[in-house]
Design an enzyme around this catalytic site. Structure first.
Site, PDB file in Angstrom:
ATOM      1  N   ASP A 113       2.383  -8.354  61.367  1.00 17.14           N
ATOM      2  CA  ASP A 113       3.674  -8.180  60.691  1.00 17.14           C
ATOM      3  C   ASP A 113       3.603  -8.160  59.175  1.00 17.14           C
ATOM      4  O   ASP A 113       4.641  -8.088  58.508  1.00 17.14           O
ATOM      5  CB  ASP A 113       4.651  -9.250  61.166  1.00 17.14           C
ATOM      6  N   ASP A 171       7.019  -2.771  68.476  1.00 14.98           N
ATOM      7  CA  ASP A 171       7.440  -3.143  67.114  1.00 14.98           C
ATOM      8  C   ASP A 171       6.391  -2.741  66.068  1.00 14.98           C
ATOM      9  O   ASP A 171       6.704  -2.513  64.903  1.00 14.98           O
ATOM     10  CB  ASP A 171       7.650  -4.650  66.978  1.00 14.98           C
TER      11      ASP A 171
HETATM   12  N1  GLY Z   1       9.120  -7.910  65.854  1.00 19.55           N
HETATM   13  C1  GLY Z   1       9.756  -8.965  66.524  1.00 19.55           C
HETATM   14  C2  GLY Z   1      11.104  -8.683  67.014  1.00 19.55           C
HETATM   15  O1  GLY Z   1      11.611  -7.591  66.954  1.00 19.55           O
HETATM   16  O2  GLY Z   1      11.714  -9.613  67.502  1.00 19.55           O
END
Ligand code: GLY
Length: 390
Positions: A113, A171
């Site tokens: 992330d 994601d």
């Molecule tokens: N990337 C984590 C979420 O969307 O909760």
């Protein structure tokens, strides 16, 4: 002479007002006034000790997280959006402060992330200020993300120490912007190639024939083959988690912007068609499109916000004007809904801008709360909306 002058002034004023009214069918001015008020209130609360909000508690107050959390870039990102919209120097000063509080994140290698965290803070900061030190931070963050790329798999690893040996979540498409951007701004060709490979593998493995998405694909690091297809945050391995689908629309639209690879545009369009085709009457999705208790399941405004921003960008691309109008209209419908009650937090106890999002329903965590990333993508969408009038 006076009469002619008066007529001219009136005509110009009326046509400007009319153009503005046509451009802004949504109440963006009122929403932005509320957004600025919420953001400034939070900034003044944390003046002495800088904090990074993630979600709201039952009293509507923000709960904050350490800077290593995946959401830490979104509050500075909201401040950059608000400065961009208003030109207010106090918002710029706050955006700088909250962005620079994340400087050490450029070295984060423990999860994927770093893209979300650095691109929403330093990425927006560099786009707006052209501060060269910000560019250096972004490039280092891209190098950190590259340490998670495995050429045998052809993807960036999302998480460590989970039940999957090499998990890649939908994601993760969002983190590719860091690599695509870096490769064109002083980074390396390897960054571009890794992002491209990751997007191609995701296109091949994360979608079902109806273009709904799996959340988690696990790979074998020896053969590069897919081991399992399932979920972490969705209702079931076979269901479609709403925010995951929104990430896929945004991610493939962004990948098309950098590569002009038509396969990515078509993937974004198919993912968008699935999302739009499964929305309830008020255009805000349930947290999972197959959640078993629909219509008594929580909505996820964060998915609506992410999708609205993505659809506005998607509506600019391709040759089919029917599709372009379809995506623009869908974005406008979603935004129209979340710009008003019960979704806009105006008149409620929430310190955020939007209510009624879901973080992690299977864990019963952050259910029906405000989420900082819902606010971030909502503000981005309203900016895009105002910048690309019909
Ligand atoms: N990337 C984590 C979420 O969307 O909760």
């Amino acid at each position: 002479m006076m009469k002619i002058l008066l007529m001219t002034v009136l005509t110009v004023t009326m046509s400007t007002t009319l153009a503005k009214a046509q451009a802004y069918k949504l109440p963006v001015d009122r929403v932005w006034q509320f957004a600025r008020q919420q953001l400034k209130h939070a900034v003044s609360e944390w003046e002495d000790s800088i904090q990074y909000p993630r979600f709201t508690g039952s009293d509507g107050k923000w709960l904050t997280v350490p800077i290593q959390d995946w959401t830490s870039g979104f509050f500075p990102g909201c401040l950059w959006h608000a400065f961009e919209e208003s030109g207010d120097p106090s918002l710029r000063a706050a955006a700088v402060r909250w962005t620079e509080g994340l400087e050490s994140i450029q070295y984060l290698k423990s999860h994927h992330d770093v893209g979300f965290m650095i691109f929403s803070s330093y990425g927006n900061g560099y786009r707006i200020t052209r501060n060269e030190q910000y560019k250096d931070v972004i490039l280092q963050a891209a190098r950190s993300l590259m340490t998670r790329y495995n050429p045998t798999v052809g993807c960036i690893k999302s998480w460590d120490n989970r039940r999957w040996p090499y998990p890649v979540i939908i994601d993760n498409m969002m983190n590719l912007e860091l690599l695509f951007w870096a490769s064109q701004n002083g980074g390396t060709k390897e960054m571009y190639d890794a992002a491209l490979s990751h997007a191609v593998k995701t296109m091949q493995n994360h979608f079902r024939p109806d273009y709904s998405t799996y959340h988690v694909i696990s790979y074998d690091t020896i053969t590069g083959r897919v081991l399992t297809k399932g979920t972490s945050q969705g209702y079931a391995d076979s269901s479609c988690w709403a925010r995951g689908q929104a990430w896929s629309i945004y991610g493939f639209t962004m990948a098309y912007r950098y590569t002009k690879d038509l396969r990515f545009l078509q993937t974004a369009q198919h993912a968008a068609d699935y999302f739009i085709g499964h929305l309830p009457a008020d255009y805000v999705p349930y947290w999972d499109f197959q959640a078993p208790g629909i219509p008594n399941e929580p909505r996820d405004v964060s998915a609506a916000a992410v999708a609205s921003s993505a659809l506005l960008e998607l509506s600019k691309y391709g040759d089919a004007s029917r599709l372009k109008s379809k995506y623009r209209e869908a974005a406008e419908n979603i935004l129209g809904s979340i710009c008003s009650a019960p979704y806009l937090a105006e008149g409620t106890s929430s310190q955020a801008i939007l209510n009624h999002s879901v973080g992690h329903k299977p864990k019963n965590a952050e259910v029906d709360v405000s989420l900082i990333y819902a606010d971030y993508y909502f503000l981005e969408a309203t900016l895009r909306y105002a910048q690309q009038p019909k």
